[in-house]
Design a protein around this motif. Structure first.
Motif, PDB file in Angstrom:
ATOM      1  N   ALA A 416       3.721  -5.441   7.810  1.00  0.00           N
ATOM      2  CA  ALA A 416       3.586  -4.658   9.036  1.00  0.00           C
ATOM      3  C   ALA A 416       3.626  -3.161   8.782  1.00  0.00           C
ATOM      4  CB  ALA A 416       4.693  -5.035  10.027  1.00  0.00           C
ATOM      5  N   GLY A 417       3.940  -2.748   7.567  1.00  0.00           N
ATOM      6  CA  GLY A 417       4.095  -1.325   7.296  1.00  0.00           C
ATOM      7  C   GLY A 417       3.519  -0.898   5.972  1.00  0.00           C
ATOM      8  N   LEU A 418       3.996   0.233   5.501  1.00  0.00           N
ATOM      9  CA  LEU A 418       3.550   0.778   4.231  1.00  0.00           C
ATOM     10  C   LEU A 418       4.397   0.222   3.102  1.00  0.00           C
ATOM     11  CD1 LEU A 418       3.050   4.523   5.244  1.00  0.00           C
ATOM     12  CD2 LEU A 418       1.268   2.791   4.921  1.00  0.00           C
ATOM     13  N   ASN A 419       3.832   0.214   1.904  1.00  0.00           N
ATOM     14  CA  ASN A 419       4.522  -0.265   0.720  1.00  0.00           C
ATOM     15  C   ASN A 419       4.324   0.725  -0.421  1.00  0.00           C
ATOM     16  OD1 ASN A 419       5.332  -3.345   1.352  1.00  0.00           O
ATOM     17  ND2 ASN A 419       3.354  -2.914   2.292  1.00  0.00           N
ATOM     18  N   GLU A 420       5.133   0.565  -1.456  1.00  0.00           N
ATOM     19  CA  GLU A 420       5.037   1.420  -2.644  1.00  0.00           C
ATOM     20  C   GLU A 420       5.089   2.902  -2.285  1.00  0.00           C
ATOM     21  OE1 GLU A 420       2.335  -0.491  -5.913  1.00  0.00           O
ATOM     22  OE2 GLU A 420       1.254  -0.606  -4.013  1.00  0.00           O
ATOM     23  N   GLY A 425      -0.704  -0.798   1.742  1.00  0.00           N
ATOM     24  CA  GLY A 425      -0.355  -1.376   3.034  1.00  0.00           C
ATOM     25  C   GLY A 425      -1.512  -1.247   3.998  1.00  0.00           C
ATOM     26  N   GLY A 426      -1.331  -1.800   5.160  1.00  0.00           N
ATOM     27  CA  GLY A 426      -2.358  -1.713   6.187  1.00  0.00           C
ATOM     28  C   GLY A 426      -3.420  -2.785   6.047  1.00  0.00           C
ATOM     29  N   ARG A 511      -5.065   9.340  15.880  1.00  0.00           N
ATOM     30  CA  ARG A 511      -3.866  10.088  15.469  1.00  0.00           C
ATOM     31  C   ARG A 511      -2.993  10.428  16.666  1.00  0.00           C
ATOM     32  NH1 ARG A 511      -4.976  16.138  14.519  1.00  0.00           N
ATOM     33  NH2 ARG A 511      -5.029  15.886  16.796  1.00  0.00           N
ATOM     34  N   ASP A 512      -3.611  10.908  17.733  1.00  0.00           N
ATOM     35  CA  ASP A 512      -2.841  11.301  18.903  1.00  0.00           C
ATOM     36  C   ASP A 512      -2.155  10.115  19.565  1.00  0.00           C
ATOM     37  OD1 ASP A 512      -3.653  13.861  18.430  1.00  0.00           O
ATOM     38  OD2 ASP A 512      -5.165  13.916  20.019  1.00  0.00           O
ATOM     39  N   ALA A 513      -2.740   8.939  19.428  1.00  0.00           N
ATOM     40  CA  ALA A 513      -2.124   7.742  20.018  1.00  0.00           C
ATOM     41  C   ALA A 513      -0.946   7.251  19.192  1.00  0.00           C
ATOM     42  CB  ALA A 513      -3.167   6.639  20.147  1.00  0.00           C
ATOM     43  N   GLY A 514      -0.982   7.497  17.884  1.00  0.00           N
ATOM     44  CA  GLY A 514       0.144   7.052  17.055  1.00  0.00           C
ATOM     45  C   GLY A 514      -0.219   6.536  15.686  1.00  0.00           C
ATOM     46  N   ILE A 515      -1.503   6.561  15.306  1.00  0.00           N
ATOM     47  CA  ILE A 515      -1.898   6.124  13.962  1.00  0.00           C
ATOM     48  C   ILE A 515      -1.596   7.254  12.995  1.00  0.00           C
ATOM     49  CG2 ILE A 515      -3.751   5.224  12.520  1.00  0.00           C
ATOM     50  CD1 ILE A 515      -2.942   3.424  14.878  1.00  0.00           C
ATOM     51  N   ARG A 516      -0.637   7.024  12.122  1.00  0.00           N
ATOM     52  CA  ARG A 516      -0.196   8.071  11.209  1.00  0.00           C
ATOM     53  C   ARG A 516      -0.894   7.994   9.857  1.00  0.00           C
ATOM     54  NH1 ARG A 516       4.396  10.585  12.517  1.00  0.00           N
ATOM     55  NH2 ARG A 516       5.042  10.788  10.340  1.00  0.00           N
ATOM     56  N   THR A 517      -1.171   6.783   9.409  1.00  0.00           N
ATOM     57  CA  THR A 517      -1.771   6.590   8.088  1.00  0.00           C
ATOM     58  C   THR A 517      -2.985   5.688   8.188  1.00  0.00           C
ATOM     59  OG1 THR A 517       0.424   6.766   7.068  1.00  0.00           O
ATOM     60  CG2 THR A 517      -1.351   5.867   5.708  1.00  0.00           C
ATOM     61  N   MET A 518      -4.066   6.076   7.516  1.00  0.00           N
ATOM     62  CA  MET A 518      -5.260   5.242   7.464  1.00  0.00           C
ATOM     63  C   MET A 518      -5.806   5.293   6.037  1.00  0.00           C
ATOM     64  SD  MET A 518      -8.255   4.909  10.316  1.00  0.00           S
ATOM     65  CE  MET A 518      -8.852   6.595  10.270  1.00  0.00           C
ATOM     66  N   PHE A 519      -6.277   4.154   5.561  1.00  0.00           N
ATOM     67  CA  PHE A 519      -6.758   4.034   4.192  1.00  0.00           C
ATOM     68  C   PHE A 519      -8.284   4.064   4.164  1.00  0.00           C
ATOM     69  CE2 PHE A 519      -2.540   2.352   4.199  1.00  0.00           C
ATOM     70  CZ  PHE A 519      -2.013   2.582   2.932  1.00  0.00           C
ATOM     71  N   ASP A 520      -8.830   4.810   3.197  1.00  0.00           N
ATOM     72  CA  ASP A 520     -10.273   4.741   3.034  1.00  0.00           C
ATOM     73  C   ASP A 520     -10.618   3.451   2.289  1.00  0.00           C
ATOM     74  OD1 ASP A 520     -10.336   5.132   0.098  1.00  0.00           O
ATOM     75  OD2 ASP A 520      -9.797   7.207   0.529  1.00  0.00           O
ATOM     76  N   THR A 521     -11.891   3.066   2.330  1.00  0.00           N
ATOM     77  CA  THR A 521     -12.295   1.805   1.689  1.00  0.00           C
ATOM     78  C   THR A 521     -13.049   2.028   0.392  1.00  0.00           C
ATOM     79  OG1 THR A 521     -14.210   1.792   3.153  1.00  0.00           O
ATOM     80  CG2 THR A 521     -12.326   0.442   3.791  1.00  0.00           C
ATOM     81  N   SER A 522     -13.236   3.282   0.025  1.00  0.00           N
ATOM     82  CA  SER A 522     -13.909   3.555  -1.241  1.00  0.00           C
ATOM     83  C   SER A 522     -12.938   3.496  -2.410  1.00  0.00           C
ATOM     84  CB  SER A 522     -14.586   4.930  -1.195  1.00  0.00           C
ATOM     85  OG  SER A 522     -13.628   5.947  -0.908  1.00  0.00           O
ATOM     86  N   LYS A 523     -11.746   4.079  -2.219  1.00  0.00           N
ATOM     87  CA  LYS A 523     -10.744   4.089  -3.277  1.00  0.00           C
ATOM     88  C   LYS A 523      -9.438   3.430  -2.852  1.00  0.00           C
ATOM     89  CE  LYS A 523     -12.447   8.367  -5.415  1.00  0.00           C
ATOM     90  NZ  LYS A 523     -12.086   9.748  -5.838  1.00  0.00           N
ATOM     91  N   GLY A 524      -9.340   3.074  -1.568  1.00  0.00           N
ATOM     92  CA  GLY A 524      -8.102   2.484  -1.079  1.00  0.00           C
ATOM     93  C   GLY A 524      -6.973   3.478  -0.994  1.00  0.00           C
ATOM     94  N   TYR A 551     -11.429   0.745   8.657  1.00  0.00           N
ATOM     95  CA  TYR A 551     -10.445   1.348   7.756  1.00  0.00           C
ATOM     96  C   TYR A 551      -9.016   0.872   8.075  1.00  0.00           C
ATOM     97  CZ  TYR A 551     -14.567   4.195   7.088  1.00  0.00           C
ATOM     98  OH  TYR A 551     -15.857   4.607   6.848  1.00  0.00           O
ATOM     99  N   PRO A 552      -8.300   0.403   7.060  1.00  0.00           N
ATOM    100  CA  PRO A 552      -6.977  -0.212   7.276  1.00  0.00           C
ATOM    101  C   PRO A 552      -5.936   0.728   7.875  1.00  0.00           C
ATOM    102  CG  PRO A 552      -7.860  -0.847   5.133  1.00  0.00           C
ATOM    103  CD  PRO A 552      -8.755   0.233   5.661  1.00  0.00           C
ATOM    104  N   ILE A 553      -5.129   0.164   8.755  1.00  0.00           N
ATOM    105  CA  ILE A 553      -3.973   0.842   9.339  1.00  0.00           C
ATOM    106  C   ILE A 553      -2.813  -0.148   9.343  1.00  0.00           C
ATOM    107  CG2 ILE A 553      -5.356   2.382  10.781  1.00  0.00           C
ATOM    108  CD1 ILE A 553      -4.761   0.514  13.150  1.00  0.00           C
ATOM    109  N   THR A 554      -1.610   0.325   9.635  1.00  0.00           N
ATOM    110  CA  THR A 554      -0.448  -0.570   9.658  1.00  0.00           C
ATOM    111  C   THR A 554      -0.253  -1.169  11.048  1.00  0.00           C
ATOM    112  OG1 THR A 554       1.169   1.129  10.247  1.00  0.00           O
ATOM    113  CG2 THR A 554       0.672   0.857   7.900  1.00  0.00           C
ATOM    114  N   VAL A 555       0.423  -2.292  11.077  1.00  0.00           N
ATOM    115  CA  VAL A 555       0.732  -2.956  12.345  1.00  0.00           C
ATOM    116  C   VAL A 555       1.677  -2.088  13.167  1.00  0.00           C
ATOM    117  CG1 VAL A 555       1.631  -5.069  13.396  1.00  0.00           C
ATOM    118  CG2 VAL A 555       0.417  -5.187  11.204  1.00  0.00           C
ATOM    119  N   LEU A 556       2.624  -1.424  12.493  1.00  0.00           N
ATOM    120  CA  LEU A 556       3.564  -0.542  13.204  1.00  0.00           C
ATOM    121  C   LEU A 556       2.832   0.590  13.902  1.00  0.00           C
ATOM    122  CD1 LEU A 556       6.365   0.527  13.924  1.00  0.00           C
ATOM    123  CD2 LEU A 556       6.446   1.631  11.682  1.00  0.00           C
TER     124      LEU A 556
END
Length: 798
Positions: A416-420, A425-426, A511-524, A551-556
C-alpha cells in the motif's frame, strides 16, 4: 514507604518477616539489630560501620551543598527509593485512536524477568568481575568516586567517577540523567538506602534485570538470548548453559553496549567493535581469576566464543514490538512522523512515550477481514496464495488514516505504500486515475456534458487503447459526453483531454488531490510531485497516458486523493499520529508541546466543480452492482492495467471510492514479479469491477455499520464549465427522431418549431447528457509520440 521491586519470583521484598532471626527479620542479612536489644555482635558491628559511612556520605553532601550544588544532599531525608518498574520502562506505546487500546509498541523492552536466585552463578561472577569486583565487600558506594566528585566541584575538574553496581542500579531506579556531582551524591545516597533494604543478591538481581545490553536487549535473560541463544536459568554443567567465556562477553558489553556519537567510541558489542570487545572480555576474565571464580588454567585455555556468538540484524523487530502483525506498517509510518516532528529513534527508544494514532480499531478489523488472504470472508481467500491486496481508508474531513492494510507485517513488502526508502512501490492505477483528469478538465472549464470522439484512437500513428474496445464497439461513437466516457471508462477521450490542456495539468491536479509520488515507466524511478514543477515532469516523464493511469502510484496516496474529492476539493494530508504524550515525573502522561497532529485543511479545487465530479462518480458503484447497504450514496471508480503489451492479461486491478465519511482505495495484484491476475474461476481476467470492487464494498458496508454512521449525501451537481469550451473534439449527436403527430416543421424548422432547441437545452440541464457543439477540426495535435506504451499499452477493461 518501601520501594516496589520488579515483579517476578525472588524480586519482591522478602516474605519471611515473622521470625526475628530469619532472612528478613530484624537481625537477618541486610538488617540492623533491633533498637535497644543486644542482637548479634557481628550485626551490631556492621550497623556501626554503616552509620559511620552514612555520616561520611552526608559530609560529602554538605561539602557539595556548600559549593553551590543545591539541596541534593537532602536526598537522604527522603522516605523511599524511587520505584523502578521494569514492565513499563523503555516502552513507547502506540494506541488506537481511542487513546487506550494498544496497537503496538515502539522500542518495546525486550526483557524477560528472571528470579535473582535462579540466575547462573557463572553469569553473576562475570558481571561483578566486569563492573564491580568488590561488590560483595563494600557498603554500596565508591567513597573515592564521591570524594573525587566533591573535589572536582571545587577545582572545576572532570565530574565523572566510578560507580558500584548498587549505585548504577540506583541511577536506573531514580531515572537520573547527566553525569555530575549532583547525580553522584544522590546516586550514592540512594545506593546506601538500597543496601539497607535489600541484600546483595537481590540488588544484583535488580541490576541484571534492569540494565541494557545492546541489540535491543534489556536485562540479562534477553541479552543471553540475543547474543548466544541461551538462557541464564540453565545452571553450569547442564546442556546449553552459558560458559564462563560467553558470560564474560555479556558482562563486557555493559560498560557501553552501543556506539556513542558524542565520544566516537564504537562500544563493546563484538559485532561492531571486535577489538575493544575482546580487550574488555580479557579484562573481565582476569578479574574472575583474581576473585577465584576462574582458575589460571581455565584462563589460559579460554578462547573468545566467536562460533556461538549470534549475528545481529538491527533491522529486525525486537520481541513483541508489533511489527509482525498487519498493523506493523502503521508502526513504520508512526516512526517516520515522529522523526519529522523532531523525535528521533534515539529518543523514543528510551521510552516513556504514548502515541495515539489515527487508526480506528473497528475500521482496521474491517479492512483486514476484507483484504487479507487468510480471512474467510474476504474474496482474496478463494484466490491463489501469491495474490495480494492492499486497502487504505482515510477520513476526508481531516486526513486521518482510519485503516491501513499493506501486507501481513511491517518488515516485509508494503503493497500500500513506498518501499526501500521510497525507491520502489506503487501500482499502475489504470482508469481510477481518471478522477484527477476530471479534476484537471473541470479546472479548465470543460463541462461534464462536453462531447468527445471516443473513436479517435490514433495519434499520428500511435494506437490508443480504449480499454479493450474497438471504435465500432462504442455506441456513442464520436459524440460521447465526458460523463459517459467516465462511467463506461473509455480511455480515448481522456487521452485527448491531456493532449489538449497538457499532461502537466493532470499531474498538477493529482498532486493537489494528494498524490505525492509517481513512478515513470521508462526507468521505474520515483518522482516527488510535491517538490517538482509539473511542467518539468510532464510530458518528459509522464505523457498523455497519465490521463488514464499508466504511471504507478501508492494506495495510500490514492486514498488521500479520493478523500480530497469527497471533501469537495479541500485537501488534508494523510497522517497516522493524533497526539504525542510522555510520562511525567508523577507517572501521568502529558502532551508533548508542539508535537502531534496539526490539521491544515487547504481548499485546492473549486467546490462546485468537484460536486459535478462526485455526482458522476456516484453512478459507478451501482453500475457495477456494488451499491452500498441502506441506499448509502458513494462515489466510485474502477481501474485495470495490463500485464504486457499484448494486453491479453491484466496485472493490476483497483477500486476506489468514498462516502462523505470515508474514502477507501483497494488494489489487487501479485507478490514479487507482476503476474497475470484471474478471478476465482481461474479463467476470467480480473478487472477492477471484480475482486477489488467486492473487497471495497465489503469494507465500506462493514465500516459504516460497525461505526454506526448515519447516511450522509454529497452535494448536488452544479453543472459547471464553459459550454463553448474549445477543447472537446466530439461532434453533435444526430437529431432525435420526429415526435409522432408533430411533423409540420418541414423546411422552416426555426419558424414552425421555434421551441425545439430551447427544449433540448432544458433536457440537457436536467440530465447532464445534452448536446455540445463540436469544435471544428478538434484540438491541434502535438508532436508525434514515440514508441509504444511502456509496460502495457493503454489500460484494460474496468
Amino acid at each position: 514507604m518501601r520501594p516496589t521491586s520488579p515483579a517476578g519470583p525472588g524480586f519482591g521484598r522478602p516474605d519471611v518477616l515473622e521470625g526475628p532471626g530469619g532472612p528478613g527479620g530484624p537481625t537477618g542479612p541486610g538488617r540492623r539489630a533491633a533498637k535497644g536489644g543486644k542482637g548479634d555482635p557481628a550485626a551490631i558491628k556492621r550497623a556501626k560501620r554503616r552509620k559511620r559511612i552514612n555520616w561520611i556520605v552526608a559530609g560529602f553532601a554538605v561539602v557539595v551543598m556548600m559549593a553551590g550544588a543545591g539541596v541534593v544532599g537532602l536526598t537522604w531525608f527522603y522516605d523511599d527509593v524511587p520505584t523502578y518498574n521494569t514492565e513499563e520502562l523503555q516502552a513507547t506505546t502506540i494506541v488506537y485512536e481511542d487513546g487506550k487500546t494498544q496497537l503496538a509498541k515502539l522500542g518495546e523492552v525486550n526483557r524477560t524477568l528472571v528470579p535473582h536466585d535462579k540466575i547462573s552463578e557463572v553469569v553473576k561472577h562475570a558481571v561483578v568481575a566486569a563492573e564491580d569486583k568488590n561488590f560483595q565487600n563494600h557498603e554500596g558506594i565508591d567513597l573515592k568516586g564521591i570524594a573525587r566528585a566533591a573535589w572536582n566541584n571545587f577545582t572545576g575538574g572532570d565530574t565523572q567517577g566510578a560507580s558500584t553496581i548498587t549505585q548504577q542500579y540506583a541511577r536506573h531506579a531514580a531515572d537520573l540523567s547527566g553525569i555530575n556531582y549532583n547525580r553522584k551524591i544522590r546516586e550514592a545516597v540512594l545506593a546506601r538506602k538500597l543496601e539497607q533494604d535489600y541484600d546483595k543478591d537481590q540488588i544484583l538481581g535488580f541490576y541484571l534485570n534492569a540494565i541494557y545490553f545492546g541489540r535491543g536487549a534489556y536485562g540479562i535473560e534477553a541479552a543471553a538470548q540475543s547474543y548466544f541463544g541461551k538462557s541464564v536459568l540453565v545452571q553450569p554443567g547442564q546442556k546449553n548453559a552459558l560458559t564462563k567465556e560467553e558470560a564474560a562477553v555479556l558482562a563486557a558489553v555493559i560498560k557501553q553496549p552501543e556506539p556513542d556519537k558524542v565520544t566516537g567510541h564504537k562500544g563493546y558489542d563484538p559485532q561492531t567493535n571486535p577489538e575493544a570487545a575482546k580487550d574488555r572480555w580479557g579484562y573481565t576474565l582476569n578479574n574472575m581469576v583474581e576473585k577465584n571464580w576462574m582458575t589460571a588454567e581455565e584462563r589460559a585455555k579460554a578462547a573468545y566464543p566467536e562460533k556461538t556468538l549470534k549475528e545481529y540484524n538491527p533491522k529486525l523487530c525486537n520481541i513483541g514490538c508489533g511489527a509482525d502483525k498487519p498493523t506493523g506498517n502503521v508502526i513504520n509510518y508512526v516512526r517516520d512522523e515522529l522523526e519529522a516532528m523532531g523525535i528521533p529513534a534515539a529518543d523514543w527508544k528510551k521510552g516513556g512515550y504514548r502515541i495515539t494514532t489515527t487508526i480506528n480499531q473497528k475500521a482496521q478489523k474491517a479492512a483486514e477481514d476484507a483484504a487479507r488472504n487468510a480471512s474467510k470472508v474476504s474474496p482474496m481467500n478463494k484466490l491463489p496464495k501469491h495474490y495480494r491486496a492492499a486497502l487504505v481508508a482515510v477520513d476526508p474531513t481531516n486526513g486521518r488514516v482510519l485503516a491501513y492494510y499493506g501486507g501481513e507485517n511491517g518488515t516485509g513488502y508494503d503493497y500500500a505504500g513506498l518501499n526501500e526508502g521510497g525507491k520502489s512501490g506503487g501500482h499502475a492505477p489504470g482508469s481510477t486515475f481518471k478522477i484527477y483528469t476530471l479534476a484537471a478538465a473541470l479546472r479548465a472549464e470543460i463541462p461534464m456534458d462536453s462531447r468527445w470522439d471516443a473513436t479517435k484512437d490514433d495519434d499520428n500513428g500511435r494506437k490508443i487503447s480504449n480499454a479493450g474496445r474497438e471504435a465500432n464497439q462504442i455506441s456513442c461513437g464520436k459524440n460521447c459526453t465526458l460523463e459517459q466516457s467516465t462511467i463506461s471508462s473509455f480511455n480515448v477521450p481522456f487521452y485527448w483531454i491531456a493532449d489538449s490542456i497538457g499532461p502537466h495539468k493532470v499531474v498538477e491536479a493529482a498532486r493537489d488531490a494528494g498524490i505525492r509520488t509517481m513512478f515513470d515507466t521508462s526507468k521505474g524511478q520515483p518522482h516527488d510531485l510535491t517538490s517538482a514543477d509539473p511542467k518539468e515532469l510532464a510530458p518528459t516523464h509522464f505523457d498523455n497516458e497519465v490521463a488514464f493511469g499508466q504511471y504507478p502510484i501508492t494506495v495510500l496516496d490514492h486514498a488521500n486523493g479520493v478523500a480530497t474529492l469527497a471533501n469537495r476539493g479541500v485537501y488534508n494530508k494523510a497522517h497516522f499520529i493524533v497526539s504525542v504524550e510522555k510520562r511525567g515525573a508523577n507517572g501521568q502522561f502529558v502532551k508533548v508541546a508542539g508535537k502531534g497532529e496539526k490539521l491544515a485543511p487547504e481548499p485546492r479545487f473549486v467546490a462546485n466543480q468537484i460536486d459535478d465530479i462526485n455526482a458522476v462518480l456516484q453512478k459507478i458503484p451501482g453500475n457495477i452492482n456494488n451499491k452500498l447497504d441502506d441506499g448509502r450514496p458513494a462515489t466510485g471508480k474502477t481501474g485495470t492495467w495490463e500485464l504486457n503489451q499484448e494486453r491479453s492479461d491484466n496485472g493490476d486491478a483497483w477500486m476506489v471510492g468514498a462516502t462523505p465519511q470515508v474514502a477507501a482505495a483497494v488494489w489487487v495484484g501479485t507478490e514479487g514479479q507482476r503476474r497475470a491476475i484471474k478471478e476465482a474461476n481461474g479463467r476470467s481476467n480480473m478487472t477492477g469491477s471484480g475482486t477489488p470492487a467486492a473487497i471495497w464494498e465489503l469494507f465500506m458496508d462493514r465500516f459504516h455499520k460497525d461505526l454506526g454512521l448515519e447516511v450522509k449525501r454529497f452535494e448536488e451537481r452544479k453543472n459547471t464549465g464553459d459550454p463553448d469550451s474549445p477543447y472537446p473534439n466530439g461532434v453533435a449527436p444526430p437529431p432525435p427522431p420526429p415526435t409522432p403527430g408533430n411533423n409540420n416543421c418541414g423546411l422552416l424548422p426555426d419558424i414552425l418549431c421555434p421551441d425545439r432547441d430551447r427544449d433540448r437545452d432544458r433536457d440537457r440541464d436536467n440530465n447532464g447528457n445534452g448536446n455540445q457543439q463540436p469544435n471544428p477540426g478538434g484540438p491541434t495535435s502535438g508532436p508525434p509520440l514515440q514508441g509504444g506504451l511502456p509496460g502495457g499499452g493503454g489500460g484494460g477493461d474496468d
